[in-house]
Design a protein around this motif. Structure first.
Motif, PDB file in Angstrom:
ATOM      1  N   GLY A 145      40.184  43.661  44.091  1.00  0.00           N
ATOM      2  CA  GLY A 145      40.851  42.454  44.560  1.00  0.00           C
ATOM      3  C   GLY A 145      42.320  42.481  44.222  1.00  0.00           C
ATOM      4  O   GLY A 145      43.019  43.461  44.491  1.00  0.00           O
ATOM      5  N   ARG A 146      42.795  41.428  43.583  1.00  0.00           N
ATOM      6  CA  ARG A 146      44.217  41.306  43.241  1.00  0.00           C
ATOM      7  C   ARG A 146      44.443  41.324  41.734  1.00  0.00           C
ATOM      8  O   ARG A 146      45.287  40.624  41.214  1.00  0.00           O
ATOM      9  N   GLU A 428      36.121  39.217  41.233  1.00  0.00           N
ATOM     10  CA  GLU A 428      36.845  39.905  42.309  1.00  0.00           C
ATOM     11  C   GLU A 428      35.886  40.666  43.248  1.00  0.00           C
ATOM     12  O   GLU A 428      36.086  41.835  43.574  1.00  0.00           O
ATOM     13  N   ASP A 451      40.019  40.941  50.753  1.00  0.00           N
ATOM     14  CA  ASP A 451      39.617  41.117  49.356  1.00  0.00           C
ATOM     15  C   ASP A 451      39.808  39.841  48.556  1.00  0.00           C
ATOM     16  O   ASP A 451      39.685  39.831  47.330  1.00  0.00           O
ATOM     17  N   ASN A 452      40.116  38.746  49.257  1.00  0.00           N
ATOM     18  CA  ASN A 452      40.330  37.466  48.589  1.00  0.00           C
ATOM     19  C   ASN A 452      40.023  36.346  49.572  1.00  0.00           C
ATOM     20  O   ASN A 452      40.219  36.500  50.784  1.00  0.00           O
ATOM     21  N   HIS A 454      41.635  33.594  49.922  1.00  0.00           N
ATOM     22  CA  HIS A 454      42.848  32.866  50.291  1.00  0.00           C
ATOM     23  C   HIS A 454      42.670  31.355  50.076  1.00  0.00           C
ATOM     24  O   HIS A 454      43.192  30.534  50.816  1.00  0.00           O
ATOM     25  N   GLU A 456      41.955  29.532  46.162  1.00  0.00           N
ATOM     26  CA  GLU A 456      41.560  29.832  44.786  1.00  0.00           C
ATOM     27  C   GLU A 456      40.245  29.169  44.395  1.00  0.00           C
ATOM     28  O   GLU A 456      39.424  29.746  43.678  1.00  0.00           O
ATOM     29  N   GLN A 459      37.504  30.933  46.011  1.00  0.00           N
ATOM     30  CA  GLN A 459      37.419  32.245  45.369  1.00  0.00           C
ATOM     31  C   GLN A 459      36.602  32.172  44.084  1.00  0.00           C
ATOM     32  O   GLN A 459      35.703  33.002  43.843  1.00  0.00           O
ATOM     33  N   THR A 463      32.985  33.958  43.299  1.00  0.00           N
ATOM     34  CA  THR A 463      32.964  35.024  42.290  1.00  0.00           C
ATOM     35  C   THR A 463      32.396  34.592  40.949  1.00  0.00           C
ATOM     36  O   THR A 463      31.791  35.409  40.240  1.00  0.00           O
ATOM     37  N   LEU A 558      46.057  32.664  47.502  1.00  0.00           N
ATOM     38  CA  LEU A 558      45.169  33.534  46.745  1.00  0.00           C
ATOM     39  C   LEU A 558      45.648  33.689  45.301  1.00  0.00           C
ATOM     40  O   LEU A 558      46.835  33.636  45.022  1.00  0.00           O
ATOM     41  N   ASN A 559      44.678  33.852  44.411  1.00  0.00           N
ATOM     42  CA  ASN A 559      45.036  34.171  43.028  1.00  0.00           C
ATOM     43  C   ASN A 559      45.289  35.663  42.923  1.00  0.00           C
ATOM     44  O   ASN A 559      44.579  36.477  43.504  1.00  0.00           O
ATOM     45  N   GLN A 560      46.318  36.026  42.196  1.00  0.00           N
ATOM     46  CA  GLN A 560      46.740  37.422  42.067  1.00  0.00           C
ATOM     47  C   GLN A 560      47.500  37.577  40.751  1.00  0.00           C
ATOM     48  O   GLN A 560      47.741  36.598  40.058  1.00  0.00           O
TER      49      GLN A 560
END
Length: 591
Positions: A145-146, A428, A451-452, A454, A456, A459, A463, A558-560
Motif C-alpha cells: 500500500g502506502r 494495507e 492499493d488504497n 481513497h 481513510e 480504509q 483493513t 488516502l492515508n500514506q
C-alpha cells in the motif's frame, strides 16, 4: 501571547521539552522539504525520513525520562509539590520508594484521558489486523500500500507516548513551520506557472507532470498538507494576542496567503473540503470568543490569495487552461474581483464596528454561528443538486473513480467473515482484495490497480475492521473534544483572572510598581518573544483546526507515509497540551 507559568513540572521537563522542540522543528521545517530522487522514490524517502527521525527522538526521550526519574527528588513523605501546585505528602509512599516508585509517579497513570485509551485501542486493532493478514511481511511494512502498515502505526504510537504526556510549543516553532509551509506552497505555484526552479519534474513524462507538484509528490498529498497548513495558520492568527505574537501573526498571514493560492493550483477538490471545513470551525470558535475581527482578517487574506492567483495565471501563456474542478472558478476574473470587493467591504464594516463585534460572543454568538454555518451548508447542497454538479450521485466515475473503489470494497466487506468484519482483512490489504476480486474490472474500467480506498475511514474499516475504524474515529473525536473543552475552560480562567487583576489593580497602592513591570514586559526584544511559549489557547486552537482540516479531507483522500504522520503528530501534541493544562489546573489529576 500567554501568561507566566508557575508550574513545578515545567522546570523539571525542560530537557524533554527541548528534545520535543527539536523534533517539532524537524517535522515542521525539514521533513516537508526532504527529497532524494525527485518524485521517483518520494514515498519511501519520506517514510525513511520519518522513521529515522522518530526513532532518534524516541531514544533521546527515553534517556531524558531516565535522567528525570533518577534525578528527581520524588516526595517520600517529606511533602513535595505536585504538578498541580499543591503539597502531596502521601504520594511518594503511595507509589513506593526507589526507582520503581519514581517511575510510577512519573508515568502519572491517574491522568489518563479518553484519547489515551482510544490510541491504545487503535494500535491493538492494527496488531489484530496483522494476525488476520495472509501476508504478514507486507502487513508489517505496508509495502503493498502506502507504507502505513503495522510498523507505521507502532511509530505513531511511540510518537504519542513520547509527546502526549507533556508538550509546550515555542513560538519560533510555529513561525518556522508556517514559513516552511509557505515555501512548499510557493514551489507548487511556481511549478504550475512553468517555473520548476528546483528541477523536481525533470524526467517525468509530459502527460503526468501536472499530477506531481511541490516537495510532496501527488497533488492529493500536496492538498492534504495544505489542509493542515492553512487551518493551523488561521488558528494561530485568530487566537494570538499581544505584541509578543506579532511575528506569529505576520508569518500566519504569509502562510494563509500562499496556502490559499496553492489550494487553487492543486486542482484537488478535497483541498477545498478540508480547508473549508476547518474555516467553518474557525468561524464558530471566533464567534464564541468574540474574535470576529480576526476571522475577518483571515478571510480577507484568503481573498487576496485568490485574487493574486487569478491575476498571475492571466499573465501566463497557458492562462487558465490547466485549472480543473472547483479551481476553474478563478478563470472568471470578473467574478473573482466581485468576490474580493464584497469580502473587502464586509471586512471594513467589521473593522468599523469592532466595538460591537467584540461584545458579540458567548453562547448566543455560538448559536448564531452554528445556525449560519448549517444554513450555508444546506444552501450549498441545494445549489449543487439544482445545478446537477454531480457531487452526490455516487456512481463509479464519481470523484475520479473513487465511487468505483468504494462500491467494490463495501461489496467485499459484506462478504467478509465475522472475524474479518470485526478485525479487518489485514494491514494495507486493499491491493490484495482488489486484485483477487476485481482485477479485470479495474483494468477495463479504470486501467489502474488500487492499493488504497481513497477514504481513510473506509480504509481502516476494510483493513482493521470495525474495531480499528471505531477506534480511529473515536480518537479524532475525543481529541477534538478535549481540545475544545480545555481551550474553553482556559479561556474562562483567563477572563476571570483578568477581571480579578483589573479589580485588584484599581485598589492597589502599588500602581507605579505594576506599571513598571508591565513596561518591562513590553520592552522585551523580538528574540525574547520568539523564545517564549505559545499560550495554551493559541496552541490548542491551531492544533484543533489542523486536525479538523485533515479529518475532513480524509473522507476523500488516502492515508500514506508523507502527510499522515502529521495527523498523529497533531494528536500527540493535543494530548500533551491538554494533559499539561489538566495537571496545572488540577482537572482530573492530582490536587
Amino acid at each position: 501571547m500567554g501568561r507566566k507559568d508557575n508550574i513545578a513540572g515545567d522546570g523539571r521537563r525542560e530537557l524533554q521539552n527541548g528534545i520535543t522542540t527539536l523534533f517539532l522543528i524537524y517535522m515542521g521545517a525539514a521533513y516537508p522539504l526532504i527529497i532524494h530522487d525527485r518524485y521517483f522514490d518520494i514515498t519511501v524517502t519520506k517514510y525513511r525520513a520519518f522513521y529515522i527521525a522518530l526513532c532518534i527522538y524516541a531514544v533521546l526521550m527515553v534517556l531524558a525520562v531516565l535522567v528525570d526519574v533518577l534525578g528527581r527528588n520524588v516526595s517520600t513523605g517529606h511533602g513535595q509539590r505536585s504538578s498541580g501546585g499543591n503539597v502531596d505528602v502521601s504520594e511518594g509512599a503511595a507509589h513506593g520508594n526507589g526507582f520503581i516508585g519514581r517511575l510510577r509517579h512519573f508515568m502519572d497513570m491517574h491522568n489518563i484521558m479518553a484519547m489515551d485509551i482510544l490510541m491504545a485501542g487503535f494500535v491493538l486493532a492494527n496488531v489484530l489486523a496483522f494476525f488476520m493478514s495472509g501476508n504478514k511481511a507486507a502487513a508489517y511494512t505496508g509495502e503493498e500500500g502506502r507504507r502505513c502498515g503495522l510498523q507505521f502505526v507502532l511509530l505513531a504510537f511511540f510518537l504519542y507516548v513520547c509527546m502526549a504526556r507533556y508538550c509546550r510549543i515555542r513560538r519560533y516553532v510555529v513561525v518556522i513551520f508556517m514559513l516552511a509551509g509557505s515555501f512548499v506552497g510557493i514551489v507548487g505555484i511556481c511549478q504550475f506557472m512553468g517555473y520548476d526552479f528546483l528541477g523536481l519534474r525533470e524526467g517525468l513524462m509530459q502527460s503526468i507532470r501536472n499530477v506531481y507538484i511541490s516537495t510532496l509528490g501527488n497533488i492529493d498529498i500536496f492538498a492534504s498538507f495544505l489542509c493542515v497548513l492553512v487551518p493551523m495558520a488561521a488558528g494561530a492568527y485568530i487566537s494570538s494576542e499581544g505584541k509578543e505574537s506579532i511575528v506569529i501573526r505576520i508569518t500566519a498571514v504569509i502562510a494563509v496567503l500562499t496556502g490559499t493560492g496553492a489550494v487553487i493550483i492543486s486542482n484537488a477538490n478535497l483541498a477545498y473540503a478540508g480547508v473549508g471545513g476547518a474555516m467553518i470551525a474557525a468561524w464558530i470558535w471566533a464567534s464564541y470568543r468574540g474574535k470576529i475581527k480576526e476571522f475577518a482578517d483571515v478571510c480577507l487574506v484568503m481573498a487576496c490569495g485568490v485574487l493574486a492567483i487569478s491575476i498571475m495565471l492571466g499573465q501566463t501563456d497557458s492562462g487558465y487552461s490547466e485549472l480543473d474542478g472547483l479551481s476553474c472558478f478563478v478563470s472568471d476574473s470578473r467574478m473573482v474581483w466581485i468576490v474580493f470587493v464584497v469580502v473587502l467591504v464586509v471586512w471594513a464594516a467589521i473593522r468599523l464596528a469592532s466595538k460591537w463585534t467584540v461584545k458579540f460572543r458567548g453562547k448566543a454568538a455560538l448559536a448564531v454561528s452554528v445556525g449560519v454555518s448549517l444554513a450555508g451548508i444546506v444552501a450549498a447542497v441545494i445549489y449543487a443538486v439544482h445545478n446537477h454538479m454531480g457531487i452526490f450521485p455516487f456512481e463509479d466515475s464519481w470523484g475520479n473513480y473513487r465511487g468505483f473503489v468504494w462500491r467494490r470494497l463495501m461489496e467485499a466487506y459484506g462478504d467478509f467473515s465475522v472475524p474479518q468484519k470485526l478485525f479487518g482483512y489485514g494491514n494495507e490489504s486493499v491491493k490484495s482484495i482488489m486484485t483477487d476480486r476485481y482485477y479485470d474490472d479495474m483494468m477495463n474500467t479504470v486501467g489502474v490497480i488500487y492499493d488504497n480506498a481513497h477514504n481513510e475511514y473506509l480504509q481502516y474499516l476494510i483493513t482493521t475492521g470495525i474495531f480499528g475504524a471505531v477506534s480511529y474515529v473515536g480518537l479524532l473525536v475525543t481529541t477534538g473534544g478535549a481540545l475544545v473543552r480545555t481551550a474553553v475552560s482556559g479561556a474562562v480562567m483567563n477572563e476571570n483572572e483578568s477581571t480579578s487583576s483589573r479589580y485588584a489593580e484599581r485598589r492597589s497602592k502599588e500602581k507605579k510598581t505594576s506599571r513598571d513591570s508591565r513596561a518591562a514586559r513590553d520592552s522585551r526584544t523580538g528574540l525574547e518573544c520568539l523564545l517564549g511559549y505559545v499560550a495554551d489557547e493559541g496552541g490548542m486552537i491551531a492544533v484543533l483546526f489542523g486536525i479538523t482540516g485533515y479529518a475532513v479531507q480524509a473522507f476523500v483522500n488516502l492515508n500514506q507515509s508523507l502527510t499522515t504522520p502529521y495527523i498523529f503528530l497533531l494528536i500527540a501534541m493535543a494530548g500533551g497540551l491538554c494533559r499539561r493544562y489538566r495537571c496545572r489546573s488540577g482537572i482530573g489529576g492530582r490536587k
